[in-house]
Motif scaffolding. Structure first.
Motif, mmCIF file in Angstrom:
data_model
loop_
_atom_site.group_PDB
_atom_site.id
_atom_site.type_symbol
_atom_site.label_atom_id
_atom_site.label_comp_id
_atom_site.label_asym_id
_atom_site.label_seq_id
_atom_site.Cartn_x
_atom_site.Cartn_y
_atom_site.Cartn_z
ATOM 1 N N GLN A 158 0.774 -1.138 -0.113
ATOM 2 C CA GLN A 158 0.071 0.093 -0.006
ATOM 3 C C GLN A 158 0.943 1.199 0.121
ATOM 4 O OE1 GLN A 158 -0.632 -2.647 2.067
ATOM 5 N NE2 GLN A 158 -2.334 -3.306 1.010
ATOM 6 N N THR A 159 2.024 1.083 0.600
ATOM 7 C CA THR A 159 2.720 2.397 0.700
ATOM 8 C C THR A 159 4.154 2.663 -0.068
ATOM 9 O OG1 THR A 159 3.744 1.446 2.857
ATOM 10 C CG2 THR A 159 1.736 2.991 2.972
ATOM 11 N N HIS A 160 4.762 1.365 -0.250
ATOM 12 C CA HIS A 160 5.936 0.950 -0.927
ATOM 13 C C HIS A 160 5.797 0.199 -2.077
ATOM 14 C CE1 HIS A 160 7.183 2.612 3.191
ATOM 15 N NE2 HIS A 160 7.943 3.192 2.394
ATOM 16 N N GLY A 161 5.127 0.671 -3.227
ATOM 17 C CA GLY A 161 4.731 -0.239 -4.116
ATOM 18 C C GLY A 161 5.416 -0.006 -5.491
ATOM 19 N N MET A 162 4.855 0.145 -6.632
ATOM 20 C CA MET A 162 5.392 0.308 -7.862
ATOM 21 C C MET A 162 6.180 1.658 -7.875
ATOM 22 S SD MET A 162 2.618 -1.327 -10.349
ATOM 23 C CE MET A 162 1.492 -0.944 -9.441
ATOM 24 N N ARG A 163 5.501 2.707 -7.562
ATOM 25 C CA ARG A 163 6.243 3.750 -7.611
ATOM 26 C C ARG A 163 7.399 4.086 -6.943
ATOM 27 N NH1 ARG A 163 2.314 8.875 -5.857
ATOM 28 N NH2 ARG A 163 1.355 7.988 -7.307
ATOM 29 N N THR B 284 15.034 -2.726 -4.277
ATOM 30 C CA THR B 284 13.488 -2.046 -4.308
ATOM 31 C C THR B 284 13.012 -2.036 -2.731
ATOM 32 O OG1 THR B 284 12.332 -3.915 -5.323
ATOM 33 C CG2 THR B 284 13.443 -2.067 -6.759
ATOM 34 N N TRP B 285 13.675 -2.889 -2.016
ATOM 35 C CA TRP B 285 12.701 -2.841 -0.546
ATOM 36 C C TRP B 285 12.737 -1.689 0.035
ATOM 37 C CZ3 TRP B 285 13.670 -1.207 4.354
ATOM 38 C CH2 TRP B 285 12.822 -1.872 5.313
ATOM 39 N N PRO B 286 11.272 -1.395 0.382
ATOM 40 C CA PRO B 286 10.244 -2.541 0.864
ATOM 41 C C PRO B 286 9.328 -2.877 -0.107
ATOM 42 C CG PRO B 286 9.626 -0.217 1.945
ATOM 43 C CD PRO B 286 11.048 -0.143 1.122
ATOM 44 N N THR B 287 9.315 -2.462 -1.341
ATOM 45 C CA THR B 287 8.509 -3.003 -2.454
ATOM 46 C C THR B 287 8.156 -4.504 -2.326
ATOM 47 O OG1 THR B 287 9.005 -1.257 -3.796
ATOM 48 C CG2 THR B 287 7.891 -3.200 -4.790
ATOM 49 N N PRO B 288 7.100 -5.241 -2.364
ATOM 50 C CA PRO B 288 6.883 -6.407 -2.074
ATOM 51 C C PRO B 288 7.508 -7.351 -3.292
ATOM 52 C CG PRO B 288 4.919 -5.260 -1.820
ATOM 53 C CD PRO B 288 5.723 -4.348 -2.371
ATOM 54 N N ALA B 289 7.849 -8.502 -3.060
ATOM 55 C CA ALA B 289 8.769 -9.427 -4.003
ATOM 56 C C ALA B 289 7.973 -9.400 -5.276
ATOM 57 C CB ALA B 289 9.226 -10.649 -3.471
#
Length: 409
Positions: free
Chosen positions: A208-213, A337-342
């Protein structure tokens, strides 16, 4: 959060996951080595037969992000199980319709729509079941399964057509589809989303907070996306057009099959050995730079080699160095890219790689009047070298995060 004790079930999970990927990969490439026979069977042009493979890459473009969201929110058990079952049903349908090209193409579109659910979950399975020190190895094993599936799709169809004629194409597709259906049903029955202990990388829940962007704001990640676009375009292009690439130099269809086999053998050895080495030394960037740089002369060899030995050697080295970019680079992408999900970072990588369908088509268009692919392949070699030079300045993930923490502090 790093699991304190790795679950012994992780190896059975990765084995079942590899089986699903292997069979769907076979469905993807099974027309390429028998394109002339498939033209006769369906009564269509060579480009129409090529479209049965290229549609996988085209379908990936609009479906990659939705697939990643499904994987991140519902887990790989649901996503991969759904993908395997639908791919199996459509594979069975593709065989059952016989020589009707329109229906076969429609069934192929159905199979292609499931591929993002499999390809985008590689690093999710690794993150949920494997400790960090084994994750590039785990992704390397899945890459191995995809290469073996490609190998089966390159070797089995020509053997069956040689023995039984083009009429065997329909039944062959039916049986491959049934295999996909079996492993697709088995996956959710045999696999859980994570070990019973519940240990999981907390970054998975940050969508929700650390995604594709966030991922796309990371410079080294964008460099890797560029590299994977070029690398996958070259690999898929050579795989798709191998018979046409070598024919102007007097090589036979059997020679073309051997070139494909040599490239896959190199890919198998490179994806497993280099990924394991990268895990042992806990470094990614040197392996990615070396892979890009050393794949360049191998690409030129594919374009220009006049002897079979030179051609096979170039194909082996191309597979060895180019394919290793995938497991090592995908783990680098997750880390940088952490914390973007794997699942999200994996999906963006796979999306960029599959967008290389444009590159595959350009290789075909850029042929000389005599049918040679050397202009496009020479340009590809130059782009690989440029990519290696750009990536040489990229930091390791721990260096990147330490620098970011310092700036925030």
């Amino acid at each position: 959060m790093e699991p304190e004790v790795a679950s012994p079930r992780r190896w059975s999970v990765i084995a079942v996951y590899m089986a699903v990927n292997l069979v769907v990969q076979t469905l993807w490439i099974s027309y390429a080595p028998i394109s002339r026979s498939a033209e006769s069977y369906y009564g269509v042009s060579g480009f129409a037969i090529g479209a049965l493979a290229m549609v996988f890459m085209a379908a990936f473009l609009p479906l990659s992000i939705p697939a990643s969201l499904l994987i991140d929110r519902r887990g790989h058990r649901v996503a991969v199980g759904l993908g395997g079952v639908v791919a199996g049903l459509c594979g069975v349908a593709r065989g059952a319709v016989g020589p009707s090209y329109g229906w076969a193409l429609l069934a192929t579109v159905g199979i292609a729509c499931t591929q993002p659910l499999l390809l985008n979950s590689w690093t999710t399975v690794a993150a949920r079941w494997f400790p960090r020190r084994e994750r590039a190895t785990a992704v390397g094993l899945v890459t191995l399964a995809n290469l073996v599936g490609t190998g089966v799709g390159m070797v089995l169809p020509p053997a069956l057509v040689a023995a039984h004629g083009p009429a065997v194409i329909g039944p062959m597709q039916l049986w491959i589809g049934m295999a996909a259906l079996v492993v697709g049903i088995a996956y959710p029955l045999l696999v859980t989303d994570r070990p019973a202990r519940g240990d999981v990388d907390l970054a998975e829940h940050a969508l929700q907070t650390h995604g594709m962007r966030h991922a796309l704001s990371v410079g080294p990640f964008r460099r890797y996306l560029t590299a994977i676009f070029i690398g996958m375009g070259i690999f898929n292009g050579v795989t798709q057009w191998v018979a046409d690439i070598v024919a102007p130099r007097g090589f036979s269809a059997t020679d073309a099959g051997n070139v494909g086999a040599a490239m896959l053998l190199g890919g198998v050895l490179g994806s497993v050995s280099l990924a394991a080495w990268s895990d042992r030394v806990d470094r990614r960037v040197p392996f990615l730079v070396a892979g890009l740089a050393l794949a360049a002369p191998a690409t030129l060899g594919i374009a220009l080699a006049s002897s079979l030995v030179g051609l096979l050697g170039s194909a082996f080295l191309l597979g060895f160095f180019l394919v290793s970019l995938m497991p090592i680079g995908m783990q680098y992408a997750v880390e940088i890219t952490w914390p973007t999900p794997a699942g999200t970072s994996n999906g963006l990588v796979q999306l960029c790689g599959q967008a290389a369908v444009v590159y595959v088509a350009l290789l075909y268009v850029a042929r000389t009047p005599g049918g040679s692919y050397w202009p496009g392949l020479a340009l590809s070699a130059a782009l690989l070298l440029v990519g290696a030079m750009r990536f040489a300045r990229a930091p390791e993930s721990h260096e990147h995060h330490a620098r970011a923490s310092t700036l925030e502090g």
